[in-house]
Motif scaffolding. Structure first.
Motif, short mmCIF file in Angstrom:
data_model
loop_
_atom_site.label_atom_id
_atom_site.label_comp_id
_atom_site.label_asym_id
_atom_site.label_seq_id
_atom_site.Cartn_x
_atom_site.Cartn_y
_atom_site.Cartn_z
N VAL A 1 0.84 -1.20 0.00
CA VAL A 1 0.00 0.00 0.00
C VAL A 1 0.87 1.25 0.00
O VAL A 1 0.58 2.23 -0.71
CB VAL A 1 -0.95 0.00 1.22
N GLY A 2 1.95 1.24 0.79
CA GLY A 2 2.85 2.39 0.85
C GLY A 2 3.38 2.78 -0.52
O GLY A 2 3.37 3.96 -0.89
N PHE A 3 3.81 1.78 -1.29
CA PHE A 3 4.33 2.07 -2.63
C PHE A 3 3.22 2.41 -3.61
O PHE A 3 3.40 3.25 -4.50
CB PHE A 3 5.16 0.90 -3.14
N LEU B 1 10.22 4.10 0.52
CA LEU B 1 10.69 2.95 1.31
C LEU B 1 10.77 3.33 2.79
O LEU B 1 10.28 2.59 3.65
CB LEU B 1 12.04 2.48 0.80
N PHE B 2 11.39 4.49 3.09
CA PHE B 2 11.49 4.93 4.49
C PHE B 2 10.10 5.14 5.10
O PHE B 2 9.85 4.76 6.25
CB PHE B 2 12.29 6.23 4.58
N HIS B 3 9.21 5.75 4.33
CA HIS B 3 7.85 6.00 4.82
C HIS B 3 7.13 4.68 5.11
O HIS B 3 6.44 4.55 6.14
CB HIS B 3 7.07 6.81 3.79
N THR B 4 7.31 3.71 4.24
CA THR B 4 6.67 2.41 4.43
C THR B 4 7.26 1.69 5.64
O THR B 4 6.52 1.06 6.42
CB THR B 4 6.85 1.55 3.16
N ILE B 5 8.56 1.79 5.82
CA ILE B 5 9.20 1.21 7.02
C ILE B 5 8.62 1.86 8.28
O ILE B 5 8.35 1.17 9.28
CB ILE B 5 10.72 1.40 6.97
N ASN B 6 8.39 3.18 8.23
CA ASN B 6 7.79 3.86 9.38
C ASN B 6 6.41 3.30 9.69
O ASN B 6 6.06 3.11 10.85
CB ASN B 6 7.70 5.37 9.11
N ILE C 1 0.08 5.51 6.89
CA ILE C 1 0.71 5.38 5.57
C ILE C 1 -0.06 6.15 4.50
O ILE C 1 0.55 6.79 3.63
CB ILE C 1 0.83 3.89 5.19
N ILE C 2 -1.38 6.12 4.54
CA ILE C 2 -2.16 6.72 3.46
C ILE C 2 -2.58 8.15 3.75
O ILE C 2 -3.09 8.84 2.87
CB ILE C 2 -3.42 5.88 3.15
#
Length: 257
Positions: free
Chosen positions: A13-15, A94-99, A125-126
């Protein structure tokens, strides 16, 4: 649904949410921080020294932004992507998704409910409030600082239960990395102190006191260094039309709400 599947969904979802930002070009400060930044083009001791001993954009103008890990991340990106802006945005995503995944893990520890934790992380995330930090390459300091704060928070929670030196060390190390990413991370020890010492199930012992003393002393030493040896320019040079304290006090409650 088990944790791994939920984490995989968060990752996808993040990507998916930010995929449309990848084809865009460099904008605004991206040009100075990447295209015109001589220090990130080669990984050398000299360039690394310059990054850690100067402000963020010293080669263009004097500022008081000290964020060496932001520049180091661009340096590593440059080895992979060169001058291709889409690559830097992939790293941001990638960093945001890791968060988001870290938030899921932390919430699952606190709430002991995987589904509730998943939706909390998914909301993060969204949520469009993160758009400028994620899609704007120069906004990386926000997501990078948050990532290390979340890692620190995770190890603080582990220390709460284990009282081991390793978890204390990892929490402190992650906090230091957060400070080298963005200045505002200095408030984290206060937040952790209020949250953890305010819980009824945590009986404070000598290890806890020593741990938080070192944590807060680290933040204090950082503040002192930023006001002395690492103060590169007057604070007023960083912003224009700085709102008064009165206006900020009126605005903060609505932001918190």
């Amino acid at each position: 649904m088990n944790k791994l599947k939920l984490i995989a969904i968060l990752f996808l979802v993040g990507f998916a949410v930010y995929a449309n930002s990848i084809p865009n070009s460099f904008v605004w400060d991206d040009n100075n921080l990447i295209v015109n930044n001589p220090d990130i083009k080669e990984i050398t001791p000299g360039n690394i020294k310059k990054i850690f001993t100067n402000d963020l954009v010293y080669f263009v103008e004097r500022s008081n932004f000290y964020r060496p890990l932001q520049s180091i991340s661009y340096m590593l990106d440059y080895r992979i992507w060169g001058d291709t802006p889409g690559g830097y945005r992939r790293t941001n995503i990638l960093f945001h998704t890791i968060n988001g995944i870290l938030i899921f893990i932390i919430l699952s520890i606190l709430l002991r409910n995987n589904l509730a934790s998943f939706f909390g992380a998914l909301f993060f995330i969204i949520h469009p409030v993160n758009t400028s930090a994620v899609s704007y390459i120069a906004g990386r300091a926000d997501i990078l600082g948050l990532m290390f704060i979340l890692f620190s928070w995770l190890f603080v929670l582990k220390f709460k239960d284990s009282k081991t030196f390793l978890n204390a060390f990892l929490a402190l190390f992650a906090f230091i990395l957060a400070l080298l990413s963005k200045e505002v991370c200095v408030i984290f020890p206060i937040f952790a102190f209020i949250f953890l010492f305010g819980t009824q199930d945590w009986k404070i012992n000598k290890k806890d006191k020593r741990f938080f003393l070192v944590f807060n002393m680290t933040g204090l030493l950082y503040l002192i260094s930023r006001l002395t040896v690492l103060k590169f320019a007057p604070l007023a040079t960083q912003a224009v039309n700085i709102p008064s304290l009165y206006r900020r006090l009126l605005t903060v409650p609505s932001l918190v709400l």
